[in-house]
Design a protein around this motif. Sequence first.
Motif, short mmCIF file in Angstrom:
data_model
loop_
_atom_site.label_atom_id
_atom_site.label_comp_id
_atom_site.label_asym_id
_atom_site.label_seq_id
_atom_site.Cartn_x
_atom_site.Cartn_y
_atom_site.Cartn_z
N ILE A 1 1.53 -10.41 -11.35
CA ILE A 1 1.28 -9.08 -10.81
C ILE A 1 0.82 -9.22 -9.36
O ILE A 1 -0.26 -9.74 -9.09
CB ILE A 1 0.21 -8.33 -11.65
CG1 ILE A 1 0.74 -8.16 -13.09
CG2 ILE A 1 -0.13 -6.99 -11.03
CD1 ILE A 1 -0.29 -7.63 -14.06
N SER A 2 1.69 -8.79 -8.42
CA SER A 2 1.42 -9.03 -7.00
C SER A 2 0.37 -8.07 -6.45
O SER A 2 0.13 -7.00 -7.00
CB SER A 2 2.71 -8.90 -6.19
OG SER A 2 3.59 -9.95 -6.49
N SER A 3 -0.18 -8.48 -5.34
CA SER A 3 -1.28 -7.76 -4.67
C SER A 3 -0.97 -6.30 -4.44
O SER A 3 0.05 -5.95 -3.86
CB SER A 3 -1.52 -8.38 -3.29
OG SER A 3 -1.72 -9.77 -3.39
N GLY B 1 13.81 -6.24 0.36
CA GLY B 1 14.59 -5.68 -0.75
C GLY B 1 13.78 -4.79 -1.65
O GLY B 1 14.30 -4.19 -2.58
N GLY B 2 12.47 -4.70 -1.40
CA GLY B 2 11.65 -3.84 -2.23
C GLY B 2 10.76 -3.00 -1.35
O GLY B 2 11.22 -2.42 -0.37
N THR B 3 9.48 -2.93 -1.70
CA THR B 3 8.54 -2.20 -0.86
C THR B 3 8.51 -2.85 0.51
O THR B 3 8.37 -4.06 0.64
CB THR B 3 7.14 -2.27 -1.48
OG1 THR B 3 7.23 -1.89 -2.85
CG2 THR B 3 6.20 -1.32 -0.76
N SER C 1 9.12 -12.78 -5.44
CA SER C 1 8.84 -11.34 -5.44
C SER C 1 9.53 -10.66 -4.28
O SER C 1 10.05 -11.31 -3.37
CB SER C 1 7.33 -11.08 -5.38
OG SER C 1 6.84 -11.42 -4.10
N GLY C 2 9.54 -9.33 -4.33
CA GLY C 2 10.18 -8.53 -3.29
C GLY C 2 11.41 -7.85 -3.84
O GLY C 2 12.51 -8.39 -3.76
N GLY C 3 11.21 -6.69 -4.45
CA GLY C 3 12.36 -5.94 -4.93
C GLY C 3 13.00 -6.46 -6.19
O GLY C 3 14.17 -6.18 -6.46
N GLY D 1 7.25 -12.23 -9.58
CA GLY D 1 6.17 -11.27 -9.29
C GLY D 1 6.70 -9.90 -8.94
O GLY D 1 7.79 -9.75 -8.41
N ARG D 2 5.95 -8.90 -9.29
CA ARG D 2 6.27 -7.54 -8.89
C ARG D 2 4.99 -6.84 -8.47
O ARG D 2 3.90 -7.15 -8.99
CB ARG D 2 6.84 -6.74 -10.05
CG ARG D 2 8.15 -7.24 -10.57
CD ARG D 2 8.68 -6.22 -11.54
NE ARG D 2 9.84 -6.71 -12.23
CZ ARG D 2 10.55 -5.98 -13.09
NH1 ARG D 2 10.17 -4.72 -13.34
NH2 ARG D 2 11.60 -6.47 -13.69
N ALA D 3 5.13 -5.87 -7.57
CA ALA D 3 3.98 -5.02 -7.24
C ALA D 3 4.36 -3.60 -7.61
O ALA D 3 3.99 -3.08 -8.66
CB ALA D 3 3.65 -5.14 -5.76
N LYS D 4 5.15 -3.00 -6.74
CA LYS D 4 5.55 -1.60 -6.88
C LYS D 4 5.98 -1.22 -8.28
O LYS D 4 5.63 -0.15 -8.78
CB LYS D 4 6.68 -1.35 -5.88
CG LYS D 4 7.43 -0.05 -5.97
CD LYS D 4 6.55 1.14 -5.67
CE LYS D 4 7.29 2.43 -5.97
NZ LYS D 4 7.90 2.43 -7.30
N SER D 5 6.79 -2.06 -8.92
CA SER D 5 7.43 -1.56 -10.13
C SER D 5 6.54 -1.67 -11.37
O SER D 5 6.96 -1.36 -12.47
CB SER D 5 8.78 -2.25 -10.35
OG SER D 5 8.68 -3.63 -10.14
C1 LIG Z 1 0.92 0.08 -3.06
C2 LIG Z 1 1.07 -1.33 -2.59
C3 LIG Z 1 -0.01 -1.99 -2.00
C4 LIG Z 1 0.10 -3.31 -1.56
N1 LIG Z 1 -0.99 -3.94 -1.00
C5 LIG Z 1 -0.88 -5.26 -0.65
C6 LIG Z 1 -2.02 -5.95 -0.15
O1 LIG Z 1 -3.08 -5.40 -0.01
N2 LIG Z 1 -1.88 -7.24 0.18
C7 LIG Z 1 -0.69 -7.91 0.07
O2 LIG Z 1 -0.61 -9.09 0.34
N3 LIG Z 1 0.41 -7.27 -0.38
C8 LIG Z 1 0.34 -5.96 -0.75
N4 LIG Z 1 1.44 -5.32 -1.24
C9 LIG Z 1 2.72 -6.03 -1.25
C10 LIG Z 1 3.10 -6.59 -2.58
O3 LIG Z 1 2.17 -7.54 -3.03
C11 LIG Z 1 4.50 -7.27 -2.58
O4 LIG Z 1 4.47 -8.38 -1.73
C12 LIG Z 1 5.59 -6.34 -2.11
O5 LIG Z 1 5.37 -5.06 -2.59
C13 LIG Z 1 6.98 -6.76 -2.60
O6 LIG Z 1 7.04 -6.67 -3.96
P1 LIG Z 1 7.75 -5.40 -4.71
O7 LIG Z 1 9.10 -5.28 -4.10
O8 LIG Z 1 7.77 -5.80 -6.16
O9 LIG Z 1 6.89 -4.18 -4.45
C14 LIG Z 1 1.32 -4.00 -1.69
C15 LIG Z 1 2.41 -3.33 -2.29
C16 LIG Z 1 2.29 -2.04 -2.73
C17 LIG Z 1 3.49 -1.37 -3.34
#
Ligand SMILES: Cc1cc2nc3c(=O)[nH]c(=O)nc-3n(C[C@H](O)[C@H](O)[C@H](O)COP(=O)(O)O)c2cc1C
Lengths: 306, 306, 306, 306
Positions: free
Chosen positions: D64-66, D222-224, D278-280, D301-305
């Motif tokens: 579970i990413s940051s 490719g993601g957030t 991670s990344g999208g 890893g994922r964050a957004k999803s």
């Molecule tokens: C709402 C939100 C907050 C985030 N805050 C952080 C952060 O504080 N530090 C960090 O290193 N990455 C942060 N990220 C980035 C994610 O850890 C991840 O690297 C990035 O979203 C790509 O993954 P995803 O495509 O699965 O979202 C954040 C992402 C989201 C969506």
Amino acid sequence: MLPKPMGNLSDRKYAHIQLADDAQLEAGHINKLFDYEPLFSSHPSTIDLSTSFLGKTLGAPLWISSMTGGTGEARIINQNLATVAAEFGLGMALGSCRPILKSDNDFEDFNLRPILGAELPFWANLGIAQIEELIENNELESIKEMLSKLSADGLIIHINPLQEWYQPEGDAFARAPIETIKDVIAAQIPVMVKEVGQGMGPRSLKALLELPIKGLELAAFGGTNFSKLEKLRENEALSHKHSELMFVGHTALEMIDQINLLRNELGDKCLCKDIIISGGISDTLYGHWLSERCTLNNVVGRAKSY
Amino acid sequence: MLPKPMGNLSDRKYAHIQLADDAQLEAGHINKLFDYEPLFSSHPSTIDLSTSFLGKTLGAPLWISSMTGGTGEARIINQNLATVAAEFGLGMALGSCRPILKSDNDFEDFNLRPILGAELPFWANLGIAQIEELIENNELESIKEMLSKLSADGLIIHINPLQEWYQPEGDAFARAPIETIKDVIAAQIPVMVKEVGQGMGPRSLKALLELPIKGLELAAFGGTNFSKLEKLRENEALSHKHSELMFVGHTALEMIDQINLLRNELGDKCLCKDIIISGGISDTLYGHWLSERCTLNNVVGRAKSY
Amino acid sequence: MLPKPMGNLSDRKYAHIQLADDAQLEAGHINKLFDYEPLFSSHPSTIDLSTSFLGKTLGAPLWISSMTGGTGEARIINQNLATVAAEFGLGMALGSCRPILKSDNDFEDFNLRPILGAELPFWANLGIAQIEELIENNELESIKEMLSKLSADGLIIHINPLQEWYQPEGDAFARAPIETIKDVIAAQIPVMVKEVGQGMGPRSLKALLELPIKGLELAAFGGTNFSKLEKLRENEALSHKHSELMFVGHTALEMIDQINLLRNELGDKCLCKDIIISGGISDTLYGHWLSERCTLNNVVGRAKSY
Amino acid sequence: MLPKPMGNLSDRKYAHIQLADDAQLEAGHINKLFDYEPLFSSHPSTIDLSTSFLGKTLGAPLWISSMTGGTGEARIINQNLATVAAEFGLGMALGSCRPILKSDNDFEDFNLRPILGAELPFWANLGIAQIEELIENNELESIKEMLSKLSADGLIIHINPLQEWYQPEGDAFARAPIETIKDVIAAQIPVMVKEVGQGMGPRSLKALLELPIKGLELAAFGGTNFSKLEKLRENEALSHKHSELMFVGHTALEMIDQINLLRNELGDKCLCKDIIISGGISDTLYGHWLSERCTLNNVVGRAKSY
Ligand SMILES: Cc1cc2nc3c(=O)[nH]c(=O)nc-3n(C[C@H](O)[C@H](O)[C@H](O)COP(=O)(O)O)c2cc1C
Ligand SMILES: Cc1cc2nc3c(=O)[nH]c(=O)nc-3n(C[C@H](O)[C@H](O)[C@H](O)COP(=O)(O)O)c2cc1C
Ligand SMILES: Cc1cc2nc3c(=O)[nH]c(=O)nc-3n(C[C@H](O)[C@H](O)[C@H](O)COP(=O)(O)O)c2cc1C
Ligand SMILES: Cc1cc2nc3c(=O)[nH]c(=O)nc-3n(C[C@H](O)[C@H](O)[C@H](O)COP(=O)(O)O)c2cc1C
């Protein structure tokens, strides 16, 4: 609203600024068929487009392809086309002359030689099925009579097995078309051969180039498609005929490349010298490019887009 | 409005001019699977499409693939299909015969041999999970009884682990399907094998071709997909099952190319001789092209599109 | 509705969560022109973008391409552009100076040197047709006078046979443009050459690079297209001019690759040293990438998008 | 309306016929990442997905990413995620811990170790700009204190020069990030490094793999995308910042291929052993495929999803 322009020059310049937004052309739309070389010549004041084709001289390398006459409107269309052909020196072919083979009623519909004049190519047209029937009945001479009445230079035979199959009242060919063509040639009738919108594959092209025909019209896939047209007309009872079949065919580009290969392969055995490039050639530049690409003497033909 | 036509011929010619606009086919839509060669034959008056398949003779190289019966409407569909099969001489397979394995209640739903007649291939169908259960319970003989009651030529086994997984009430396979199949073969039951819409990869195809099965049905990816179907039916609680999985699979083209390679590789060890090409073959020409491409004896099968 | 934020930091963090949905960028949209290497440098506090071009020093490698003046609004646009050029140290070219060749009425519209200052490149502009006329009338000296009145560094000649042809009131060139250019060079006038939105093919580029011109502006296909613009303005009587022609041309990328090849091929014979990369360069990063790709000294020019 | 179903089995069969229309999957949608081989195994009753990562054991190869906490809602999200991580045995990283570096007010928002338990990886997170500031002020020890208060296994450093540049209140880096990272390593703090949605190019990846960091998170394009997110937030005054820049970056696939190459090239000099992909990665199958493709030990890893 545009402010009042300040005379001729400013007017144009002003329009430039206003229109620049609409005058953007994306790089993706570029035409890569030609190089643009603006440095090396002046704007020509006159251009000689004349070319020799089918033993006559055309004012421009263009051909008006066969379109059926017979109804009132078609008669006027054909007469207008003949007038244009006369003015610009183009070659012209009649649509299917079946109506005047055995009756003189409709003769005037097809009588375009007086409009065209004696110096331009003017060709009659019949489908292979009619010719088959004439041969069967020993009536090939009626073609000669028709040509002579029309003062036509010869006969274009269209070969359209797919259209006939799609057509509810279509004729089935009882013989291989190539045999029928040979009989017409043997009867000393000047002959050109064409399809009507599917084009032809390499084996057919080779067989035709080896015959002493006067010319070959591509009538390629990509423009008016008679199989589709018949499908559009078809009644319920026939709607089971698969529409997939009408997509089988050959484009003008493909046929030209094939003809170029065959010409090299056949050498002296390539007896057909003149090609009408037709079938969906609605873009003039593309037609010109195809024309340059084709190594046999050729003109570009259109039917629908006239 | 169209002006009044002037008799039959002019009528058609007139329609030509009116329809020419709609009858344009862009070069991009061309079907490059076949050459169009209009010169070399007459229109055939009769065509013999008969072919030998699974030791019998079909009137045309077509197969009606398994579709489940059991409900009132399905019974009528299956009877209609059997009537068509009898008329044109096609092979036919029943949908899953589970309902009649242990009870005679629904027998008439599946009793198509009287409609089909004795000369055409008629095959029963069971899923691998049911067969696993029969083997476990030592009831393989019940298959033979069912085949004999149905006068069926053999059993098609469908292998659908993905569908079963998506299905809420789905069966989990306790053994590797290939072992279950071998047991059925060992019991001297004539066997064909198929998936139900994902097709199979090269390892599975190889394993099957090496077995003495009577035939292999592709049931390839590209048509009815049972994983998607189960996903559509699923209730809330199961909606976490990822839909991505249902996109894993193999197309008919890919499977045929693989089968051709394997046939070369296996030589005499290729014991399966007959292939049913199925799975999304809704375009007849494409089916014909695939059929010609496949170097094993084959027919084209459809389920959904009948 | 957003809940009340809790101060600056939380505010931003909160927005992050809310905006994350909209901030998805699909992998397909990635820009592959550059690598992203975030580790090796700090954020620069100042960047020196200055570059040497046409013998002067620019504050940034950017050029404001010719846009016609003459009407009230255009005058203000040009003055604003000159103010920006002065502030950031950019080079600038006037639009066609025809109005001030023979009359002083509109001189102030073009008099931008006082705004630009002496240190920046400032170039006048005339079409090849006007120059042809001047040569014919033995009036080449009037160009020199104009340049001196404007304190301009030299003359950009635009060559636009296609635009002139599309233009109802367009001039026909009586000579090959390359000959006209040579005459201007021989008259000791500092010269740059450009098209106006079609770019130029390899033969033209080669001929130009071999001439002792001060610079070459691409004015490539992909942005404002003057042939399209004239086509948009055309009246009924001229609408037969085929729109296909306007798609013939050359993109900036293609021209740069060609220039790089020619530069290698020509070696010392490449007399033109400075290139203005223009024609649809609306994406700054792409412009930068083209600039790095071009092996001759260059700046990026825009007209429309200022 | 569906007729009343006749019990369980027929019910399903009936639904099949009804749904078959919607259950068509076109061949073009096929997923070619995997072969489908239905023959060789049974349905597994239990699957052991456990894997060793960062010196601990995960129940599944997922991370579970940051995501930043600090506001009320985010706190709950993070606690929920931690509960899930504890249940399934996943690794988890905090969002930026800046709020608790110097104050204890928000500590509970970040205090997830009690929920996660001692056996799972739990990492804190800070941006490179904050760390730069700590180093400048000789306060690196405060990181150690924070980690110890959180019982975190180490610190993930995010490097986001592009986001900071787009961000109105963004920090400018005064040093090259790689130098800052080395200082943290030298201070004996366990370190992972990541971007926040652009990924990194080959030079950056190489430099990082050569450092004794505990892990590398791709945070690929490719993601957030945080540059896009800042652009969406930006006020008028800043809207001149070109949006083109945010498209520069590197996809997860590209980075993994690069990492595989670098690993071979570096051999023993590759000091980083664990990768968070991670990344999208919203498609589970694609994530699995990437995971198998990567030759270093890894989790997805994922964050957004989440
Ligand atoms: C709402 C939100 C907050 C985030 N805050 C952080 C952060 O504080 N530090 C960090 O290193 N990455 C942060 N990220 C980035 C994610 O850890 C991840 O690297 C990035 O979203 C790509 O993954 P995803 O495509 O699965 O979202 C954040 C992402 C989201 C969506
Ligand atoms: C209204 C119409 C009538 C036609 N009638 C004939 C005909 O009688 N005989 C023939 O050989 N071709 C006939 N054609 C076919 C054309 O001569 C030509 O081969 C075909 O249309 C492809 O050219 P296009 O794409 O420029 O229309 C006809 C075409 C049209 C549009
Ligand atoms: C309504 C329906 C019911 C089916 N039932 C069965 C079945 O009981 N057993 C089986 O092996 N396949 C079954 N199939 C699968 C088909 O036999 C075939 O493999 C699959 O539909 C792919 O062919 P298609 O694309 O032509 O539909 C069924 C298909 C449909 C559409
Ligand atoms: C409104 C307008 C007026 C222009 N007038 C001239 C001109 O007088 N002389 C000239 O050489 N080019 C002229 N151009 C062409 C530009 O200098 C430039 O070559 C062309 O627009 C391509 O650049 P762009 O895509 O950035 O617009 C004009 C362009 C525009 C948009």
